[in-house]
Design an enzyme around this catalytic site. Structure first.
Site, PDB file in Angstrom:
ATOM      1  N   SER A  18     -58.665  -6.434   8.730  1.00  0.00           N
ATOM      2  CA  SER A  18     -57.785  -5.404   8.166  1.00  0.00           C
ATOM      3  C   SER A  18     -57.013  -6.032   7.018  1.00  0.00           C
ATOM      4  CB  SER A  18     -56.798  -4.913   9.221  1.00  0.00           C
ATOM      5  OG  SER A  18     -57.499  -4.390  10.314  1.00  0.00           O
ATOM      6  N   THR A  20     -54.193  -6.261   5.822  1.00  0.00           N
ATOM      7  CA  THR A  20     -52.745  -6.080   5.992  1.00  0.00           C
ATOM      8  C   THR A  20     -52.007  -7.400   5.798  1.00  0.00           C
ATOM      9  OG1 THR A  20     -53.027  -6.445   8.352  1.00  0.00           O
ATOM     10  CG2 THR A  20     -52.977  -4.152   7.623  1.00  0.00           C
ATOM     11  N   ALA A 258     -50.629 -16.530  12.717  1.00  0.00           N
ATOM     12  CA  ALA A 258     -50.277 -15.147  12.380  1.00  0.00           C
ATOM     13  C   ALA A 258     -50.514 -14.915  10.895  1.00  0.00           C
ATOM     14  CB  ALA A 258     -48.821 -14.884  12.724  1.00  0.00           C
ATOM     15  N   LYS A 259     -50.816 -13.643  10.563  1.00  0.00           N
ATOM     16  CA  LYS A 259     -51.081 -13.318   9.158  1.00  0.00           C
ATOM     17  C   LYS A 259     -49.870 -13.559   8.274  1.00  0.00           C
ATOM     18  CE  LYS A 259     -54.785  -9.931   9.013  1.00  0.00           C
ATOM     19  NZ  LYS A 259     -55.095  -8.553   9.284  1.00  0.00           N
ATOM     20  N   ARG A 260     -48.666 -13.521   8.893  1.00  0.00           N
ATOM     21  CA  ARG A 260     -47.474 -13.676   8.059  1.00  0.00           C
ATOM     22  C   ARG A 260     -47.182 -15.136   7.739  1.00  0.00           C
ATOM     23  NH1 ARG A 260     -46.763 -11.613  12.829  1.00  0.00           N
ATOM     24  NH2 ARG A 260     -45.776 -12.987  14.320  1.00  0.00           N
TER      25      ARG A 260
END
Ligand code: GLU
Length: 287
Positions: A18, A20, A258-260
């Site tokens: 995704s 995001t 994590a993506k962040r």
């Protein structure tokens, strides 16, 4: 009855990110794992899971292509994108509605929390607190009146009715074994949101079938969601893939990536001029 895919020369696998956020080493592992599972005679497909238009960004999508190229991967084009497939999801929802296994849900998150508390704190299921069922048995006239009044609503799977229709279908994970899909602790999951006319669960099932996926490889965090997918496949009479949920890679402190966390983003390695072999090694994939 559900059909099994005929045995293929190689597997058809996919990587389904995704857009995001930026991909990290965990995604690199997942993508490389899917490509490797396709093997010599197989096909490796990419799918952009962009149904959540509020959170998806074109820049993240471009970064996905650049990152996968950095890993030395190639994939078939055109790339499937979920945002363009709302008609396919609507058709699947219509079929499920005709089987009388979906119902409109008008609850807000707050309503759901309050009802769960009123019921004495619902047990925590494998995917969080199951929906307490508030809208499941609304009288038909009331349902219709609320829909006619334009009240926003989601659509939920009535899991008990679904099991009445298809029983508890088997599914096989090549690392974890064979299971029977049982949604009794998961409850009535959402199949379409108030603001997005599908959900991850519905879209992934419809698209894995449309792409002819024979082996779904992905992280172990999605293992608890697979019974939902298997029940939807049975209801929609779709071909049944096998699954292989791989372990998640952690950072040096043992935390899930994590993506962040931009520090471990593949973009950072790209910008630092790492070679595909170096990034493969960092992701723990033998070259
Ligand atoms: N889009 C999902 C994610 O980025 C992956 C879904 C799947 O592989 O089934 O976590």
């Amino acid at each position: 009855m559900s059909r099994r895919h005929p045995p293929a020369a190689g597997e058809v696998t996919r990587f389904a990110p995704s857009p995001t956020g930026l991909l990290h080493l965990g995604h690199a592992f997942s993508a490389l794992d899917a490509a490797r599972a396709a093997g010599a005679g197989g096909r490796f497909l990419l799918r952009i899971e962009d149904i959540d238009t509020a959170r998806c960004k074109p820049a993240f999508e471009q970064a996905i292509f650049d990152d996968l190229a950095l890993l030395g991967l190639s994939w078939e084009t055109p790339v499937m994108r979920q945002a363009g497939r709302m008609d396919a999801y609507a058709a699947a929802l219509d079929r499920l509605a005709a089987l009388e296994v979906v119902y409109p849900c008008f609850c807000s998150r707050k309503d759901i929390r309050a009802e769960a508390e009123r019921l004495g704190g619902a047990p925590h299921g494998p995917l969080g607190t199951p929906y307490p069922g508030t809208c499941r048995d609304l009288p038909a006239a009331e349902r219709q009146a609320r829909i006619d009044a334009g009240t926003p609503h989601a659509l939920r799977l009535d899991h008990a009715r679904a099991h009445e229709r298809v029983g508890r279908p088997e599914w096989t994970d090549r690392r974890h074994g064979t299971f029977q899909a049982d949604l009794s602790e998961i409850g009535d999951v959402m199949l379409a949101r108030k603001e997005v006319a599908t959900s991850y669960h519905l879209a992934v099932v419809v698209d894995d079938a449309a792409q002819g996926i024979t082996l779904v490889t992905r992280g172990e965090d999605l293992l608890p969601a697979t019974p939902i997918h298997r029940v939807l496949q049975a209801l929609l009479e779709l071909p049944v893939p096998d699954w292989r949920h791989h372990a998640l890679i952690a950072d040096d402190d043992g935390r899930r990536l994590a993506k962040r966390d931009d520090a471990v983003a593949l973009r950072a390695y790209r910008e630092q001029g790492h070679s595909p072999a170096a990034v493969r090694a960092l992701a723990g994939v033998p070259d």
